[in-house]
Design a protein around this motif. Structure first.
Motif, PDB file in Angstrom:
ATOM      1  N   PRO A 123      -5.740   8.472  -2.027  1.00  0.00           N
ATOM      2  CA  PRO A 123      -5.098   7.170  -1.800  1.00  0.00           C
ATOM      3  C   PRO A 123      -5.858   6.054  -2.507  1.00  0.00           C
ATOM      4  N   LEU A 124      -5.115   5.043  -2.988  1.00  0.00           N
ATOM      5  CA  LEU A 124      -5.753   3.894  -3.622  1.00  0.00           C
ATOM      6  C   LEU A 124      -6.553   3.083  -2.609  1.00  0.00           C
ATOM      7  N   LEU A 125      -6.013   2.951  -1.413  1.00  0.00           N
ATOM      8  CA  LEU A 125      -6.704   2.199  -0.375  1.00  0.00           C
ATOM      9  C   LEU A 125      -7.997   2.927  -0.009  1.00  0.00           C
TER      10      LEU A 125
ATOM     11  N   PRO B  75       0.787  -1.234   0.000  1.00  0.00           N
ATOM     12  CA  PRO B  75       0.000   0.000   0.000  1.00  0.00           C
ATOM     13  C   PRO B  75       0.822   1.290   0.000  1.00  0.00           C
ATOM     14  N   HIS B  76       2.153   1.172   0.178  1.00  0.00           N
ATOM     15  CA  HIS B  76       2.994   2.373   0.257  1.00  0.00           C
ATOM     16  C   HIS B  76       4.006   2.408  -0.883  1.00  0.00           C
ATOM     17  N   ASP B  77       4.358   3.609  -1.300  1.00  0.00           N
ATOM     18  CA  ASP B  77       5.376   3.774  -2.344  1.00  0.00           C
ATOM     19  C   ASP B  77       6.773   3.645  -1.727  1.00  0.00           C
ATOM     20  N   GLU B  78       7.786   3.858  -2.539  1.00  0.00           N
ATOM     21  CA  GLU B  78       9.173   3.701  -2.085  1.00  0.00           C
ATOM     22  C   GLU B  78       9.573   4.696  -0.993  1.00  0.00           C
ATOM     23  N   LYS B  79       8.800   5.766  -0.843  1.00  0.00           N
ATOM     24  CA  LYS B  79       9.079   6.763   0.201  1.00  0.00           C
ATOM     25  C   LYS B  79       8.267   6.504   1.473  1.00  0.00           C
ATOM     26  N   GLY B  80       7.483   5.409   1.471  1.00  0.00           N
ATOM     27  CA  GLY B  80       6.684   5.066   2.635  1.00  0.00           C
ATOM     28  C   GLY B  80       5.353   5.797   2.720  1.00  0.00           C
ATOM     29  N   LYS B  81       4.994   6.502   1.653  1.00  0.00           N
ATOM     30  CA  LYS B  81       3.723   7.229   1.626  1.00  0.00           C
ATOM     31  C   LYS B  81       2.658   6.364   0.950  1.00  0.00           C
TER      32      LYS B  81
END
Length: 144
Positions: free
Chosen positions: A80-82, A58-64
């Motif tokens: 957000p996708l979620l 659920p998070h990108d490479e930056k943790g967002k």
């Protein structure tokens, strides 16, 4: 004569309950074939909808949180996708859910869609443009 009326009313009640049970059979959580995401399908008034309730990543490479960056509407790209509603406005007709749409966040495209239950634990999803002959199908599994 009274017995006929009573039997008729009882028959209608059983038929109505059977159709309602079929309509409700789709409600619940479903996981896609790749195991990347889960949808929760629910009823809102007389329609069926589905939202993304779990993602493998659920998070990108930056943790967002991953966002709906492919959305054609720039104002919605920061969502957000979620929690995103992917299935919308389905009606139950002739043993399947029709007249709804499915949104693909990987492409930002929305397609016409038909949902059918192959069995209680397998949901067939057919997304298409125009006629259902031209499209893509997937089988999703019920989450226990």
């Amino acid at each position: 004569m009274k017995l006929k009326k009573i039997l008729y009313v009882l028959s209608l009640m059983v038929l109505t309950l059977s159709v309602q049970a079929q309509e409700e059979a789709i409600v619940g959580k479903w996981i896609n074939p790749s195991g990347e995401g889960q949808l929760e399908i629910y009823r809102r008034q007389d329609k069926v909808y589905g939202k993304l309730v779990w993602m493998k990543d659920p998070h990108d490479e930056k943790g967002k949180p991953r966002l709906d960056i492919k959305n054609p509407d720039p104002a919605l790209r920061s969502k957000p996708l979620l929690g995103l509603e992917l299935l919308k406005n389905f009606s139950f007709k002739n043993g399947k859910w029709e007249d709804g749409t499915i949104y693909d966040p990987k492409t930002g495209k929305t397609y016409s869609c038909i949902l059918t239950l192959k069995d209680p634990s397998t949901l067939n999803i057919r997304g298409f443009i125009g006629v259902s002959l031209i499209g893509r199908s997937e089988s999703w599994k019920r989450v226990k």
